[in-house]
Design an enzyme around this catalytic site. Structure first.
Site, PDB file in Angstrom:
ATOM      1  N   GLY A  50       0.776  -1.242   0.000  1.00  0.00           N
ATOM      2  CA  GLY A  50       0.000   0.000   0.000  1.00  0.00           C
ATOM      3  C   GLY A  50       0.805   1.290   0.000  1.00  0.00           C
ATOM      4  O   GLY A  50       0.247   2.357   0.228  1.00  0.00           O
ATOM      5  N   TRP A  52       2.185   2.902  -2.539  1.00  0.00           N
ATOM      6  CA  TRP A  52       1.757   3.809  -3.626  1.00  0.00           C
ATOM      7  C   TRP A  52       0.430   4.460  -3.241  1.00  0.00           C
ATOM      8  O   TRP A  52       0.193   5.626  -3.534  1.00  0.00           O
ATOM      9  CB  TRP A  52       1.637   3.058  -4.960  1.00  0.00           C
ATOM     10  CG  TRP A  52       2.966   2.875  -5.650  1.00  0.00           C
ATOM     11  CD1 TRP A  52       4.188   2.821  -5.053  1.00  0.00           C
ATOM     12  CD2 TRP A  52       3.200   2.737  -7.067  1.00  0.00           C
ATOM     13  NE1 TRP A  52       5.164   2.658  -6.007  1.00  0.00           N
ATOM     14  CE2 TRP A  52       4.596   2.595  -7.238  1.00  0.00           C
ATOM     15  CE3 TRP A  52       2.370   2.707  -8.188  1.00  0.00           C
ATOM     16  CZ2 TRP A  52       5.177   2.436  -8.509  1.00  0.00           C
ATOM     17  CZ3 TRP A  52       2.943   2.549  -9.439  1.00  0.00           C
ATOM     18  CH2 TRP A  52       4.333   2.421  -9.601  1.00  0.00           C
ATOM     19  N   ASP A  87      -7.127 -11.679  -8.422  1.00  0.00           N
ATOM     20  CA  ASP A  87      -6.118 -11.809  -9.467  1.00  0.00           C
ATOM     21  C   ASP A  87      -6.541 -10.897 -10.624  1.00  0.00           C
ATOM     22  O   ASP A  87      -7.700 -10.942 -11.064  1.00  0.00           O
ATOM     23  CB  ASP A  87      -6.077 -13.279  -9.920  1.00  0.00           C
ATOM     24  CG  ASP A  87      -4.956 -13.542 -10.915  1.00  0.00           C
ATOM     25  OD1 ASP A  87      -4.634 -12.654 -11.726  1.00  0.00           O
ATOM     26  OD2 ASP A  87      -4.417 -14.662 -10.882  1.00  0.00           O
ATOM     27  N   ASP A 109       1.977  -1.419 -10.413  1.00  0.00           N
ATOM     28  CA  ASP A 109       3.306  -1.803  -9.901  1.00  0.00           C
ATOM     29  C   ASP A 109       3.337  -3.328  -9.754  1.00  0.00           C
ATOM     30  O   ASP A 109       4.145  -3.868  -8.994  1.00  0.00           O
ATOM     31  CB  ASP A 109       3.546  -1.109  -8.550  1.00  0.00           C
ATOM     32  CG  ASP A 109       5.009  -1.118  -8.120  1.00  0.00           C
ATOM     33  OD1 ASP A 109       5.880  -1.208  -8.998  1.00  0.00           O
ATOM     34  OD2 ASP A 109       5.262  -1.026  -6.898  1.00  0.00           O
ATOM     35  N   LYS A 149       4.997  -1.056 -14.207  1.00  0.00           N
ATOM     36  CA  LYS A 149       6.322  -1.653 -13.996  1.00  0.00           C
ATOM     37  C   LYS A 149       6.484  -2.820 -14.960  1.00  0.00           C
ATOM     38  O   LYS A 149       5.568  -3.620 -15.142  1.00  0.00           O
ATOM     39  CB  LYS A 149       6.437  -2.159 -12.560  1.00  0.00           C
ATOM     40  CG  LYS A 149       7.689  -3.006 -12.374  1.00  0.00           C
ATOM     41  CD  LYS A 149       8.201  -3.014 -10.986  1.00  0.00           C
ATOM     42  CE  LYS A 149       7.354  -3.803 -10.020  1.00  0.00           C
ATOM     43  NZ  LYS A 149       7.800  -3.494  -8.659  1.00  0.00           N
TER      44      LYS A 149
HETATM   45  C1  SAM Z   1       5.961  -4.668  -5.885  1.00  0.00           C
HETATM   46  S1  SAM Z   1       4.442  -5.144  -5.184  1.00  0.00           S
HETATM   47  C2  SAM Z   1       3.537  -3.635  -5.235  1.00  0.00           C
HETATM   48  C3  SAM Z   1       3.986  -2.648  -4.197  1.00  0.00           C
HETATM   49  C4  SAM Z   1       3.021  -1.475  -4.064  1.00  0.00           C
HETATM   50  N1  SAM Z   1       3.075  -0.623  -5.248  1.00  0.00           N
HETATM   51  C5  SAM Z   1       3.353  -0.641  -2.881  1.00  0.00           C
HETATM   52  O1  SAM Z   1       3.908   0.440  -3.074  1.00  0.00           O
HETATM   53  O2  SAM Z   1       3.063  -1.055  -1.761  1.00  0.00           O
HETATM   54  C6  SAM Z   1       3.709  -6.073  -6.476  1.00  0.00           C
HETATM   55  C7  SAM Z   1       2.295  -6.523  -6.196  1.00  0.00           C
HETATM   56  O3  SAM Z   1       1.758  -7.106  -7.387  1.00  0.00           O
HETATM   57  C8  SAM Z   1       0.774  -8.033  -6.967  1.00  0.00           C
HETATM   58  N2  SAM Z   1       0.410  -8.942  -8.055  1.00  0.00           N
HETATM   59  C9  SAM Z   1       1.212  -9.810  -8.694  1.00  0.00           C
HETATM   60  N3  SAM Z   1       0.512 -10.539  -9.590  1.00  0.00           N
HETATM   61  C10 SAM Z   1      -0.780 -10.102  -9.499  1.00  0.00           C
HETATM   62  C11 SAM Z   1      -1.981 -10.481 -10.150  1.00  0.00           C
HETATM   63  N4  SAM Z   1      -2.005 -11.462 -11.058  1.00  0.00           N
HETATM   64  N5  SAM Z   1      -3.121  -9.834  -9.830  1.00  0.00           N
HETATM   65  C12 SAM Z   1      -3.105  -8.843  -8.878  1.00  0.00           C
HETATM   66  N6  SAM Z   1      -1.995  -8.451  -8.213  1.00  0.00           N
HETATM   67  C13 SAM Z   1      -0.837  -9.071  -8.519  1.00  0.00           C
HETATM   68  C14 SAM Z   1       1.473  -8.748  -5.825  1.00  0.00           C
HETATM   69  O4  SAM Z   1       0.527  -9.421  -5.008  1.00  0.00           O
HETATM   70  C15 SAM Z   1       2.199  -7.617  -5.122  1.00  0.00           C
HETATM   71  O5  SAM Z   1       1.475  -7.125  -4.023  1.00  0.00           O
END
Ligand code: SAM
Length: 197
Positions: A50, A52, A87, A109, A149
């Site tokens: 969280g 962002w 998802d 992200d 990203k």
């Molecule tokens: C680098 S973290 C994001 C960090 C966030 N921007 C923050 O500042 O706290 C990447 C996120 O992408 C999510 N993610 C990965 N694959 C996903 C999917 N198929 N659907 C939804 N979220 C996904 C992961 O669960 C993870 O929480």
């Protein structure tokens, strides 16, 4: 650049941010001026834990803030944050329609769980970007912006080139807070031209 990584990690702890990712969005915003007074409706895909969202909620113009992630977000944000735990591949393109007609800014992200096999991780990252871009194409207002990203790979230039057909301006950027050894960077699309372009 481990030292730089540690610097952002320590800064996040000191300033009470959920993650050092906060400083990546801050740097993108400093450079690209994403959060203008017109940018009121924002969605954050892959929002957990969280940080962002913390940045987005600090922006005075933020009005409707939506978010989605596979994982739950433990921090209790204000009730005006509409979060769906799902998802992205199963998230209907109109999932947030009850809260917002069109977004001014779509952020992603999202990152896959890395396997250490570069080509696999790149392909999974690209898939997430493709889904985020489809979501953006469906939900952005004309003139809106998109940030995603991506793990740099062979197919990245093609993805960036396709974005250029939908946005008047497309740039790539790797903020300082992103580790040097990581092959992630951000693609930024501005001035969305509308879905039929
Ligand atoms: C680098 S973290 C994001 C960090 C966030 N921007 C923050 O500042 O706290 C990447 C996120 O992408 C999510 N993610 C990965 N694959 C996903 C999917 N198929 N659907 C939804 N979220 C996904 C992961 O669960 C993870 O929480």
């Amino acid at each position: 650049m481990r030292e730089l990584h540690d610097r952002y990690f320590r800064q996040a702890k000191r300033e009470g941010k959920l993650a050092r990712s906060y400083y990546k969005l801050a740097a993108i915003d400093r450079r690209e001026k994403l959060f203008t007074p017109q940018v009121k409706n924002i969605i954050d895909l892959g929002a957990a834990p969280g940080s962002w969202l913390e940045y987005v909620l600090e922006q005075p113009a933020s009005r409707v803030v939506c978010a989605a992630d596979l994982k739950v977000i433990a921090k209790k944000f204000k009730p005006s944050v509409h979060f769906i735990q799902r998802d992205i591949n199963d998230l209907p393109l109109d999932a947030f329609a009850p809260f917002c007609d069109k977004f001014d800014l779509v952020l992603s992200d999202m990152a896959p769980n890395t396997t250490g096999v570069k080509i696999v991780d790149q392909a999974r990252s690209l898939e997430l970007c493709e889904v985020a871009a489809r979501f953006a194409a469906q939900n952005l207002r004309a003139g809106g912006a998109f940030v995603a990203k991506i793990f740099a790979g062979e197919a990245t230039p093609d993805f960036v080139a396709r974005l250029r057909t939908h946005f008047a301006e497309v740039k790539t950027y790797k903020p300082d807070a992103s580790r040097d050894e990581s092959f992630e960077f951000y693609v930024i699309g501005k001035d969305f031209q509308g879905i039929n372009n």
